[in-house]
Each structure stands twice: as structure tokens, then as C-alpha cells.
Design an enzyme around this catalytic site. Sequence first.
Site, PDB file in Angstrom:
ATOM      1  N   CYS A  86     -18.769 -75.458 -45.852  1.00  0.00           N
ATOM      2  CA  CYS A  86     -19.119 -73.963 -45.282  1.00  0.00           C
ATOM      3  C   CYS A  86     -20.329 -75.234 -45.426  1.00  0.00           C
ATOM      4  CB  CYS A  86     -19.073 -72.513 -45.716  1.00  0.00           C
ATOM      5  SG  CYS A  86     -19.894 -71.493 -44.830  1.00  0.00           S
ATOM      6  N   CYS A  96     -16.503 -65.287 -48.968  1.00  0.00           N
ATOM      7  CA  CYS A  96     -16.791 -64.693 -48.323  1.00  0.00           C
ATOM      8  C   CYS A  96     -16.092 -63.430 -47.816  1.00  0.00           C
ATOM      9  CB  CYS A  96     -18.884 -64.714 -48.043  1.00  0.00           C
ATOM     10  SG  CYS A  96     -17.033 -65.869 -46.943  1.00  0.00           S
TER      11      CYS A  96
END
Length: 316
Positions: free
Chosen positions: A59, A156
Site C-alpha cells: 500500500c 485497515c
Amino acid sequence: MVLPVETAKRALHAAREVAARLEISLKVIDLREPFKELVLAPFLSAYRQGKTPNPCVVCNLKIKFGALLDEALNLGAGRVATGHYARLREDETGKPWLTRGKDRDKDQSYFLYRVREESLRRLLFPLGGLTRDETLARVEAAGLSKVVLPTSQDLCFLGRGSLGEFLRAHLPPELFSQGPIIDLKGNIIGTHDGVLNYTVGQRRGINVPAREPYYVLRVEPEANRLVVGSKKDLLASGFLVDEVVWREEKSPDEAVGVEVKIRYAAARVAASLKTRGQSLEVKTERPVDAVTPGQAAVFYESDRVLGGGVIRCALP
């Protein structure tokens, strides 16, 4: 990030309040689709292969300091600042080097080793020179303590659910069917309840009575099999690393004083490096345990990040 709806709403509300109080503009950029393609798809693919991937590393490379950075630059931004606990330092040639943050307990340089040099030149890490307590004190002084969300400790995209629940919702059900647990001699000693419920080094959930507890040594989805052994069987003299990122001009074979970290929470261990084609052979000064395929191995010289890669397998 692809956040669960309620988490995303809270995050957006907090961002708007902070922007209003600081009297700065806020632009929301929707990167859910590239996140699904570039982060979630490889994450799920790695699990199907019995690996334990680190999506935060991907990410940072492809979303935060890839797609998001590009969007910011297109809007006219000169630099992008984030809340990572890491630091950037330039050498005498002007080359930026990623280094560990002041707060050793919160240092996040491990997750940033793949970020490209051209991206590092555009970044600011204002929290890198602060401890977590110092950061919170500044938040309090600015009157933002009731607005800022708590630090995330999990992936997340999981929300309130577990990793197991997320994997079950996105992967074929046969990967969660029962199968044999075998020891290093190939003897079937029990039955597992789905190989993807386990990771290398895991002790809980094996449920096979023994004089000494068993630990997961290998996860083999293709055979729907779990290989277990004793604590000492987890020890390795080193490991092989693929997808190597190396920032030094001299080759890894010439590197001295190198330390390696094989998990975010793991201690650094002195190591020697040797190139093997496109891979890297890492021999550690002392045996390391629970070397996990798919996890990141990150190399340091003092505080400086030299590079890293993805662990392929442990070496005996």
C-alpha cells in the site's frame, strides 16, 4: 484505504473537522478501485499460496506514495506529508535515505522500504523526529485531541471483523475445509480446520496432545496440509528473499554491518548477504525463529534502510 463504511465515515468526519480548525482546504480522493487491484488482490493471492503477506508495504508503494502522491502532484503540491514515524536524510550527494524514527517503539521504516527514491524526494515525515507522547502533546495543545482518531493497530480493511472472517468472505471454501496435520516424518497426527486459519510459528489452535507443544512449520494449501514440529524446529540459519530492493551502490555481497528485521515487531539481527541470481541469501548471526514466507525482510545499516524483499523460505 478501503475502509469499512462506518470507519471511513468517522475518518472523513475527523479529517473535515481538523481541516476546518486549521483553516486548510480538504480534497477527498477515491482510490478504492486501485486499492482493490493493487493491494487486496495480491494479498489474497499470497494467502492462497500459503504465504503471510504484508499489505501495508504494498500500500505504501502503490497507493499512498504511488497513486495518491501522483494525484497530489497533479493538483500542484510540491511535497506530501504523512504521519509515519520515520525520517528522511540526504547524503553528501543529495540522495534521500529512509531512516528509523526517533520513537523506536513506533518506528515505521520497516513498512516503507519499497518506496521509490523519486517518491522519497517528494515526502515529508514531520512525526519522525517526535515520540508518540510528544505527538499527542502537540495534538492536545492544538485542541484536536477529541477529533483525531486513535492509531490503528490492525489491517485497515478488516474493520471490526477478524482476518479469518475476511479471508473466508473472499477465498474459496475448500481452503477452509478440514485436512491432515503431519509431523516432520510425514506421520498424520491430527486434523486441522482449514489451512488458512494458521500461519508459521502459530501454536494455538493445533489441538494435538503432545509432551511438548506443536508449532506450525509450513502451510501447504495445495495439499490442504499443515506441517508442525517443536519450538526448536522453527529455528533457521537464514532464509531466501525475492523481489529485492537494494539502495546501496555496492552489491549486497559487499555490504557489512547489516542487520535484518523479519517482522515489524521483531528485533534486528546481524546478517551476511549473498546474491543468488535475482534472489538474496541471508545468513543470520544467530538462529531466527518463525521465518514466514510472504513477510518482508528489511535490511539496516545503523538507522539507515538499505533495502529489503519478500521472504521465500527458511534455510535449515
